[in-house]
Design a protein around this motif. Sequence first.
Motif, PDB file in Angstrom:
ATOM      1  N   VAL A  97      68.471  16.143 -17.466  1.00 51.79           N
ATOM      2  CA  VAL A  97      68.145  14.873 -16.814  1.00 51.79           C
ATOM      3  C   VAL A  97      68.994  14.704 -15.556  1.00 51.79           C
ATOM      4  O   VAL A  97      68.494  14.299 -14.507  1.00 51.79           O
ATOM      5  CB  VAL A  97      68.358  13.690 -17.790  1.00 51.79           C
ATOM      6  N   VAL A  98      70.277  15.034 -15.638  1.00 48.10           N
ATOM      7  CA  VAL A  98      71.169  14.934 -14.475  1.00 48.10           C
ATOM      8  C   VAL A  98      70.684  15.850 -13.361  1.00 48.10           C
ATOM      9  O   VAL A  98      70.637  15.457 -12.191  1.00 48.10           O
ATOM     10  CB  VAL A  98      72.629  15.259 -14.874  1.00 48.10           C
ATOM     11  N   ALA A  99      70.295  17.066 -13.702  1.00 40.79           N
ATOM     12  CA  ALA A  99      69.808  18.004 -12.688  1.00 40.79           C
ATOM     13  C   ALA A  99      68.512  17.500 -12.050  1.00 40.79           C
ATOM     14  O   ALA A  99      68.323  17.638 -10.840  1.00 40.79           O
ATOM     15  CB  ALA A  99      69.596  19.393 -13.302  1.00 40.79           C
ATOM     16  N   LEU A 100      67.631  16.899 -12.835  1.00 39.37           N
ATOM     17  CA  LEU A 100      66.397  16.329 -12.282  1.00 39.37           C
ATOM     18  C   LEU A 100      66.715  15.188 -11.314  1.00 39.37           C
ATOM     19  O   LEU A 100      66.118  15.081 -10.243  1.00 39.37           O
ATOM     20  CB  LEU A 100      65.490  15.816 -13.408  1.00 39.37           C
ATOM     21  N   ALA A 101      67.661  14.340 -11.680  1.00 36.53           N
ATOM     22  CA  ALA A 101      68.048  13.232 -10.799  1.00 36.53           C
ATOM     23  C   ALA A 101      68.701  13.760  -9.523  1.00 36.53           C
ATOM     24  O   ALA A 101      68.460  13.233  -8.433  1.00 36.53           O
ATOM     25  CB  ALA A 101      68.989  12.283 -11.523  1.00 36.53           C
ATOM     26  N   ALA A 102      69.511  14.801  -9.644  1.00 38.94           N
ATOM     27  CA  ALA A 102      70.146  15.389  -8.457  1.00 38.94           C
ATOM     28  C   ALA A 102      69.093  15.962  -7.526  1.00 38.94           C
ATOM     29  O   ALA A 102      69.194  15.815  -6.304  1.00 38.94           O
ATOM     30  CB  ALA A 102      71.144  16.469  -8.874  1.00 38.94           C
ATOM     31  N   THR A 103      68.090  16.600  -8.092  1.00 40.94           N
ATOM     32  CA  THR A 103      66.994  17.133  -7.274  1.00 40.94           C
ATOM     33  C   THR A 103      66.267  15.998  -6.560  1.00 40.94           C
ATOM     34  O   THR A 103      65.965  16.094  -5.372  1.00 40.94           O
ATOM     35  CB  THR A 103      66.013  17.924  -8.147  1.00 40.94           C
ATOM     36  N   ALA A 104      66.023  14.903  -7.277  1.00 39.43           N
ATOM     37  CA  ALA A 104      65.351  13.754  -6.678  1.00 39.43           C
ATOM     38  C   ALA A 104      66.187  13.146  -5.562  1.00 39.43           C
ATOM     39  O   ALA A 104      65.654  12.618  -4.594  1.00 39.43           O
ATOM     40  CB  ALA A 104      65.051  12.706  -7.742  1.00 39.43           C
ATOM     41  N   ALA A 105      67.509  13.235  -5.668  1.00 43.48           N
ATOM     42  CA  ALA A 105      68.409  12.656  -4.665  1.00 43.48           C
ATOM     43  C   ALA A 105      68.844  13.682  -3.622  1.00 43.48           C
ATOM     44  O   ALA A 105      69.701  13.399  -2.802  1.00 43.48           O
ATOM     45  CB  ALA A 105      69.638  12.076  -5.354  1.00 43.48           C
ATOM     46  N   GLY A 106      68.243  14.840  -3.633  1.00 41.73           N
ATOM     47  CA  GLY A 106      68.650  15.921  -2.742  1.00 41.73           C
ATOM     48  C   GLY A 106      68.596  15.581  -1.269  1.00 41.73           C
ATOM     49  O   GLY A 106      69.312  16.171  -0.466  1.00 41.73           O
ATOM     50  N   ASP A 107      67.773  14.621  -0.895  1.00 41.16           N
ATOM     51  CA  ASP A 107      67.659  14.253   0.512  1.00 41.16           C
ATOM     52  C   ASP A 107      68.942  13.675   1.077  1.00 41.16           C
ATOM     53  O   ASP A 107      69.104  13.593   2.283  1.00 41.16           O
ATOM     54  CB  ASP A 107      66.534  13.236   0.716  1.00 41.16           C
ATOM     55  N   ILE A 108      69.853  13.254   0.244  1.00 41.74           N
ATOM     56  CA  ILE A 108      71.103  12.700   0.759  1.00 41.74           C
ATOM     57  C   ILE A 108      72.261  13.674   0.609  1.00 41.74           C
ATOM     58  O   ILE A 108      73.407  13.303   0.738  1.00 41.74           O
ATOM     59  CB  ILE A 108      71.447  11.355   0.100  1.00 41.74           C
ATOM     60  N   GLY A 109      71.949  14.909   0.338  1.00 40.84           N
ATOM     61  CA  GLY A 109      72.973  15.935   0.334  1.00 40.84           C
ATOM     62  C   GLY A 109      73.572  16.273  -1.009  1.00 40.84           C
ATOM     63  O   GLY A 109      74.518  17.042  -1.086  1.00 40.84           O
ATOM     64  N   ILE A 110      73.043  15.722  -2.084  1.00 36.48           N
ATOM     65  CA  ILE A 110      73.584  16.064  -3.399  1.00 36.48           C
ATOM     66  C   ILE A 110      73.100  17.449  -3.792  1.00 36.48           C
ATOM     67  O   ILE A 110      71.912  17.732  -3.749  1.00 36.48           O
ATOM     68  CB  ILE A 110      73.154  15.059  -4.473  1.00 36.48           C
ATOM     69  N   THR A 111      74.024  18.306  -4.097  1.00 39.41           N
ATOM     70  CA  THR A 111      73.684  19.572  -4.745  1.00 39.41           C
ATOM     71  C   THR A 111      74.460  19.563  -6.055  1.00 39.41           C
ATOM     72  O   THR A 111      75.593  19.104  -6.110  1.00 39.41           O
ATOM     73  CB  THR A 111      74.078  20.797  -3.891  1.00 39.41           C
TER      74      THR A 111
END
Length: 118
Positions: A97-111
């Motif tokens: 779930v955390v990885a899915l959320a990080a992917t969704a937030a990827g536009d702000i630079g989260i890897t």
Amino acid sequence: MDLSVTGDPVLAQDETEVHAGIYLQKGTLTLTRKGKDFVAYHALVMFASANATPWAAQRVKFTATGPDSKAVEVTVDLLNDSWDGPRAGIAEAIWKVVALAATAAGDIGITYAPPGRT
């Protein structure tokens, strides 16, 4: 609607905390607490980064339906008590779930990579 808007919005890259919410297909994730099952349908993951350090997932707040069909919130703290690494015993499905959320937030630079997968 009577609305006037000016400006050109830009995402801030220097944020130290980001919350990423995702909707889960109902029935795909069940949380069990004190013998009761809760069917999760939304997760809000809180990420933080201080002093240009890599992003870390701090906690996940799940919204779920309980056995009585009422909505409840279940929070999972992801960092250990000293805040320097992941808490032991977190289920693999929660890291997904955390990885899915990080992917969704990827536009702000989260890897992000779950613990042990860097």
